[in-house]
Design an enzyme around this catalytic site. Structure first.
Site, PDB file in Angstrom:
ATOM      1  N   GLY A   1      -7.203   5.754  -3.162  1.00 34.84           N
ATOM      2  CA  GLY A   1      -7.219   6.676  -4.289  1.00 34.84           C
ATOM      3  C   GLY A   1      -5.899   6.849  -5.016  1.00 34.84           C
TER       4      GLY A   1
ATOM      5  N   ARG B   1      11.265  10.557  -5.765  1.00 39.31           N
ATOM      6  CA  ARG B   1      10.971   9.763  -6.957  1.00 39.31           C
ATOM      7  C   ARG B   1       9.455   9.655  -7.184  1.00 39.31           C
ATOM      8  NH1 ARG B   1      12.672   3.660  -7.387  1.00 39.31           N
ATOM      9  NH2 ARG B   1      12.703   3.310  -9.642  1.00 39.31           N
ATOM     10  N   ILE B   2       9.055   9.836  -8.429  1.00 40.76           N
ATOM     11  CA  ILE B   2       7.652   9.708  -8.802  1.00 40.76           C
ATOM     12  C   ILE B   2       7.480   8.386  -9.541  1.00 40.76           C
ATOM     13  CG2 ILE B   2       5.784  10.704 -10.191  1.00 40.76           C
ATOM     14  CD1 ILE B   2       6.530  12.323  -7.654  1.00 40.76           C
TER      15      ILE B   2
ATOM     16  N   ASN C   1       4.696   7.030 -10.682  1.00 36.49           N
ATOM     17  CA  ASN C   1       3.770   7.103 -11.818  1.00 36.49           C
ATOM     18  C   ASN C   1       3.252   8.530 -11.964  1.00 36.49           C
ATOM     19  OD1 ASN C   1       1.463   7.077 -13.480  1.00 36.49           O
ATOM     20  ND2 ASN C   1       1.065   4.923 -12.993  1.00 36.49           N
TER      21      ASN C   1
ATOM     22  N   GLN D   1      -3.210  12.814  -7.828  1.00 32.20           N
ATOM     23  CA  GLN D   1      -3.106  13.148  -6.406  1.00 32.20           C
ATOM     24  C   GLN D   1      -3.068  14.664  -6.204  1.00 32.20           C
ATOM     25  OE1 GLN D   1      -3.479  11.290  -3.893  1.00 32.20           O
ATOM     26  NE2 GLN D   1      -1.817   9.889  -3.543  1.00 32.20           N
TER      27      GLN D   1
ATOM     28  N   LYS E   1       9.412  10.004  -1.212  1.00 30.08           N
ATOM     29  CA  LYS E   1       9.199  10.718   0.061  1.00 30.08           C
ATOM     30  C   LYS E   1       7.723  10.817   0.446  1.00 30.08           C
ATOM     31  CE  LYS E   1      11.741  14.598  -0.500  1.00 30.08           C
ATOM     32  NZ  LYS E   1      12.483  15.792  -0.032  1.00 30.08           N
ATOM     33  N   GLY E   2       6.863  10.190  -0.321  1.00 25.87           N
ATOM     34  CA  GLY E   2       5.439  10.287   0.009  1.00 25.87           C
ATOM     35  C   GLY E   2       4.822  11.492  -0.675  1.00 25.87           C
TER      36      GLY E   2
ATOM     37  N   GLY F   1       0.762  11.839  -1.134  1.00 24.68           N
ATOM     38  CA  GLY F   1      -0.683  12.083  -0.989  1.00 24.68           C
ATOM     39  C   GLY F   1      -1.062  13.138   0.026  1.00 24.68           C
ATOM     40  N   GLU F   2      -0.202  13.353   1.020  1.00 26.50           N
ATOM     41  CA  GLU F   2      -0.513  14.348   2.049  1.00 26.50           C
ATOM     42  C   GLU F   2       0.070  15.716   1.697  1.00 26.50           C
ATOM     43  OE1 GLU F   2      -2.472  13.227   4.382  1.00 26.50           O
ATOM     44  OE2 GLU F   2      -1.912  11.185   4.939  1.00 26.50           O
TER      45      GLU F   2
END
Lengths: 728, 326
Positions: free
Chosen positions: A457, A618-619, A621, A628, A691-692, A694-695
């Site tokens: 996703g 950092r993003i 997109n 998300q 740093k991730g 989705g969670e």
């Protein structure tokens, strides 16, 4: 390494958006190899006991039925070891034991789906039923699953001027992705190909290799698209083994798709928790101690546990902390990672208790959190790599209009509705693992990047293409990223928010290497306009290499490769994963704000608006990141107000195993959701500075809503979901 | 799903013949096909009646309405006459199911829909409605959504329809056609309480087909509305609901039609509430006092102990919404 960043950071649409919305994306069950037949699982209708007989005559008498397989006729499989979770994994028809309601006890295989379904319904199973135990609050725990301590929390609590002693309960939640679990299995001699819905193609290879005792290189797993998973496709479950077994038995390719009802039985769930929490603080609201006594359900055959304790020991400065996590073995199937695993459950008690403490002390909940902001990670004694939680609070308070919140509960009304605002912090571990990606630049100037990762996703193919495009100096259209095939270079499980950090870093490494290879080729090539230029002074943009100070001096990849008679350049990029031991405390953070309306007379809670502010570094997109965050807020609304897997403890039956009775938010339940990402990078985390995401985005949503309900009503509901009967 | 044959009836005669021979009528299929997939329903023969000429909404006399059995829920809800004369019907329909389902499901099928009791829908559970004599798993099982009114020791399942609650309140009549000709059945007599035969749900005789639901002409125009209380904002069956229609003139309530949903084994008409209102002047106090009677005779179960109080509050709120004040 001074490539311009054109693609990374841009809100480009998903590269596979059109395929997905037009039906062009081929999901696992969309594959129909020649001669494919259909398998339908028969599941147990008792919660515990033994199978005493299986009558398959009526089923096997139906035309088109090829076989009904059960423990009575299933081939014996070699023994396997449980790695995670520890224990003995559920096997496919290896004995007569029933360990939970809904356990597969047989499978009907037939030439059409309808015949297989009908045959499955004709299989008569008799049992010697035993009393099952499925109620976490009515069963003994097995102690010591996880423990943690610093200081002497119990003693410090005794002398704390302000104390809080509460128990919070959370319901079992099921993932309920749109796409049900499905697999197509095909044998060619002792070689097996499967098209499976999975977040981990190479994990399925490993599982099936063990289950059938065949070498991993005899197995290929293909999974290019996933229709949502939230974690439950991060493991090869027993139905996948059943499908492969059935295919071998009937010597035909077999397709097996779980029904929605079966999705509640064997593909994991977020376990129910009882979380006893005591906080001690001084009058100024500075925490002095906390104790966390947690009970969580698990199966009897595997001991599942997750990181539910982490927020309670690292989010706030607290000199004395004691934590104990005990699992409660029940006659249930094994829980599994569900979005924000552990953290989403642990943040609810911790962040609710902080709100309770703030109310008790008459301190603003944000101010209370600021007073307890630690200077380093007290649970690991490591410095934070980056922690912009203060920025999250500040930005969130401003953008949400936090100053308009009246701290006195029940003080804001809109007709029959009581209005309340609440907030909570969120945190999630920045995981990284070893990963590889192959990068190939073709003579036509386009690149193909591949890694055996997945996209449940977040838009993996899109974000990886962005990283690759910038590092190669190509446009997005010149880059193709492929994933979801076990033959591709290895990638970790697509879970734990580690894909961007891990696979993304491997992609960047590979693309950097390839670009440098091309540059080296050019500067050493007398025929190149770049001959003799210092390689460090060359950048690539839009597929054209040129000298930094002299943009007209350059050439394209195509010309370079053509002149050198190269059909392509190819390299393998890699990322080594997290250093051992870690040098920094690495987490993503959030501050979540919620406004709810509560009709206290009718017990209705409706979320009016939410804002999430995230420190995820950092993003890559912003469009995908926004998606998300909105999705996770929706999931969090479900966790807070609606989602509850209900078990009938008389026989372990899940009574709401369908989407009419297991409630997830509808569009009407998720009106105004907004996400803001705090600018930043974290190069201690990984080479691409992420740093991730989705969670972390679901962590803190439920307590923000629960705290808003308190602000609206003055009622502290210490149980999720918050339902009408609790509020009446 | 069990194997079945399927035929589309070309006209009423063909449909009735097939029905008489044991065929099951299917229109929108939104309930029956679901239940067939779960093998709860195992018809041998399906008779598709969707092309029969039962799709009209007709005004009858002064404020009466006859809604054809095959009028889709969405069509009935949007029909200008329904909207103007009986908003309670439009609202009940629009608060039901999802847009997709409302585009398929019919009025006749809606009142024929079967309970959402999860034990009924799980063929491995005991259910007297599905399998007479097998017991009722819900009685001492998980019964949050179950009925508190009209229950028996054999069945505590709720009737799930919203619009049927409006029909009950408005004292509708069900028109049926069968081998013996036409019949009109008062709505109160159409849906059956479970008693000791929960498998019998409607007063239909063998082969009978619903042709229409008629709302009788009311001498005095009614102001009406429907309130549905549920956990989520959309696409959920009612925890409680209230259909209210009132006529107030000269500051006095002359007519009161009140029924409740989500709480009864059938849509639950509330005559005690109605009686309390007639001849009185609207006031918040009146609404509260009348609503006190809404749960008379309620028998809550293990998990729905909240329903009697919630029902009273639901009725009170809807009386106020329709009747005014505050």
């Amino acid at each position: 390494m001074s490539q311009p960043q054109a693609a990374v950071g841009a809100a480009v649409p998903r590269v596979d958006a059109r395929l997905r919305v037009t039906g062009g994306a081929k999901y696992a069950a969309d594959n129909s190899p020649d001669g494919v037949v259909h398998a339908v699982i028969v599941e147990s209708s008792i919660g515990r006991g033994r199978i005493t007989g299986i009558d398959t005559r009526a089923a096997e008498a139906r035309p088109g039925v090829l076989k009904v397989i059960s423990h009575l006729n299933a081939p014996k499989l070699p023994p396997v070891e449980g790695r995670f979770p520890p224990g003995k994994p559920l096997r496919a028809f290896q004995d007569d034991r029933v360990q939970f309601f809904g356990q597969p006890v047989a499978v009907a295989v037939a030439t059409t789906l309808e015949t297989a379904q009908h045959a499955a319904s004709l299989v008569k199973v008799s049992y010697d039923a035993e009393t099952s135990s499925t109620d976490i609050s009515d069963a003994d725990a097995a102690g010591g699953t996880q423990t943690y301590a610093r200081g002497d929390a119990d003693r410090a609590l005794d002398s704390a001027p302000v104390r809080l002693d509460t128990t919070y309960r959370t319901a079992r939640n099921h993932h309920n992705p749109m796409e049900p679990a499905g697999i197509v299995a095909q044998w060619d001699g002792d070689r097996l190909t499967v098209w499976e819905k999975t977040q981990y193609v190479q994990g399925t290879v490993f599982t099936l290799s063990g289950e059938f005792g065949i070498p991993p290189d005899h197995i290929r797993v293909i999974s290019p698209f996933i229709g949502g998973a939230f974690g439950n496709a991060a493991r090869a479950w027993v139905h996948s083994v059943i499908a492969a077994m059935a295919a071998r038995e009937v010597k035909r390719p077999v397709k097996l798709v779980l029904t929605r009802r079966q999705m509640y039985f064997t593909v994991g769930y977020r376990p129910a928790y009882e979380y006893g929490l005591r906080l001690g603080a001084d009058r100024g609201g500075r925490l002095t101690a906390s104790t966390h006594d947690v009970r969580a359900e698990s199966s009897r055959y595997e001991t599942y546990s997750e990181s539910v304790l982490v927020p309670g020991r690292m989010l706030y400065s607290t000199p004395n902390v004691r934590q104990a996590y005990d699992h409660v073995p029940l006659d249930v199937s094994t829980p599994w990672f569900m979005r924000g695993p552990g953290y989403a459950s642990g943040a609810y008690p911790v962040e609710s208790a902080m709100d309770e403490l703030a109310h008790e002390l008459g301190v603003d909940p944000i101010e209370l959190r600021l007073r307890n902001e630690p200077s380093d990670d007290e649970s690991s004694n490591l410095p934070f790599s980056t922690r912009r939680l203060r920025d999250c609070y500040r930005t969130g308070a401003r953008e949400f209009g936090w100053h308009r919140r009246n701290p006195k509960p029940r003080s804001t009304r809109d007709g029959d509705w009581l209005i309340g605002m609440g907030m909570a912090a969120g945190v999630y571990d920045t995981m990284r693992s070893e990963a590889q990606a192959s990068v190939r630049l073709d003579a036509d100037g386009t690149a193909l990047v591949q890694s055996a990762t997945s996209d449940m996703g977040p838009g993996t193919a899109t974000s990886m293409s962005q990283v690759a495009a910038d590092a190669l100096g190509l446009t997005m259209r010149q880059v193709t990223f492929r994933l979801g095939d076990s033959l591709m270079p290895p990638a970790p499980v697509h879970a734990g928010s580690q894909t961007m950090a891990s696979v993304g870093s491997a992609v960047q490494d590979g693309c950097d290497k390839l670009r440098k290879q091309a540059i080296a080729l050019a500067v050493n090539d007398k025929g190149s306009p770049l001959h003799g230029v210092d390689a460090a002074d060359i950048v690539v943009r839009g597929g054209r290499l040129y000298a930094k100070g002299e943009p007209t001096r350059g050439e394209t990849y195509q010309r370079l490769l053509a002149r050198n008679d190269r059909t392509h350049l190819e390299v393998l990029g890699s990322y080594a994963g997290a250093p051992e031991p870690e040098r920094f405390s690495l987490y993503a953070y959030s501050a979540i704000f919620a406004e709810v309306a509560v009709d206290a007379r009718l017990g209705l809670v409706r979320v009016r608006r939410m804002l999430g502010v995230y420190d995820a570094a950092r993003i890559v997109n912003p469009r995908l990141a926004d998606s998300q965050a909105i999705g996770a807020m929706t999931g969090g609304i479900g966790q807070a107000l609606l989602e509850h897997t209900v078990t009938d403890h008389r026989d372990g039956r899940i009574v709401n195993a369908n989407l009419a009775d297991y409630l997830v938010p509808t569009h009407a339940d998720m009106p105004d959701l907004k996400a803001i990402f705090i600018d930043g990078q974290d190069y201690e985390a990984d080479p691409i500075g992420v740093k991730g995401l989705g969670e972390v985005v679901i962590v803190g949503v439920a307590p923000a809503i629960a705290n808003a309900v308190f602000n609206a009503t003055g009622r502290r509901i210490r149980q999720l979901p918050i339902t009408a009967e609790a509020l009446l | 799903m069990h194997p079945f044959t399927y035929a589309k009836a070309a006209d009423m005669r063909e449909a009735l013949n097939a029905g008489w021979r044991g065929g099951r009528y299917v229109a929108g299929g939104t309930t029956l096909v679901d239940l067939m997939r779960e093998t709860v329903e195992r018809p041998d023969v399906l008779v598709d009646i969707s092309s029969l000429p039962l799709r009209e909404v007709v005004v009858t006399g002064r404020g009466g309405l006859r809604i054809g059995a095959l009028v889709r829920m969405a069509e009935a809800a949007a029909h200008p006459k329904v909207r103007v004369l009986y908003p309670v019907i439009s609202e009940a329909l629009e608060l039901s199911a999802s847009a997709q389902l409302r585009n398929m499901a019919t009025i006749g099928g809606n009142i024929m829909q079967r309970t959402r009791c999860t034990y009924f829908r799980d063929v491995t559970a005991a259910c007297n409605k599905r399998e007479p004599g097998s017991g009722c798993a819900a009685l001492h099982g998980y019964n949050r959504s179950h009925a508190i009114l009209g229950t028996s020791d054999h069945c505590v399942a709720t009737h799930p329809s919203d619009v049927a609650v409006a029909f009950a309140a408005l004292e509708a009549t069900v028109h049926v056609l069968g081998p013996d000709g036409e019949r009109r059945i008062a709505f109160a007599d159409f849906l059956l309480r479970p008693g000791s035969t929960p498998n019998r749900e409607q007063a239909l005789r063998k082969g009978e087909l619903i042709t229409a639901v008629e709302i009788p002409a009311h001498a005095r125009p009614l102001k009406s509305g429907y309130l549905k209380v549920r956990d989520r904002q959309s696409y959920e069956f009612a925890l409680t609901s209230a259909a209210v229609a009132l006529h107030v003139s000269g500051g006095v309530i002359r007519e009161a039609k009140v029924a409740a949903g989500g709480v009864g084994t059938v849509p639950w008409k509330l005559p005690a509430v109605e009686r309390h209102l007639i001849g009185e002047r609207p006031s918040d106090r009146l609404w509260a006092e009348a609503a006190e009677h809404a749960a008379d005779g309620a028998r809550p179960l293990t998990h729905n102990g909240f329903k009697p109080e919630l029902l009273k509050r639901t009725v009170e709120r809807q009386l106020r919404t329709v009747g005014g004040t505050k």
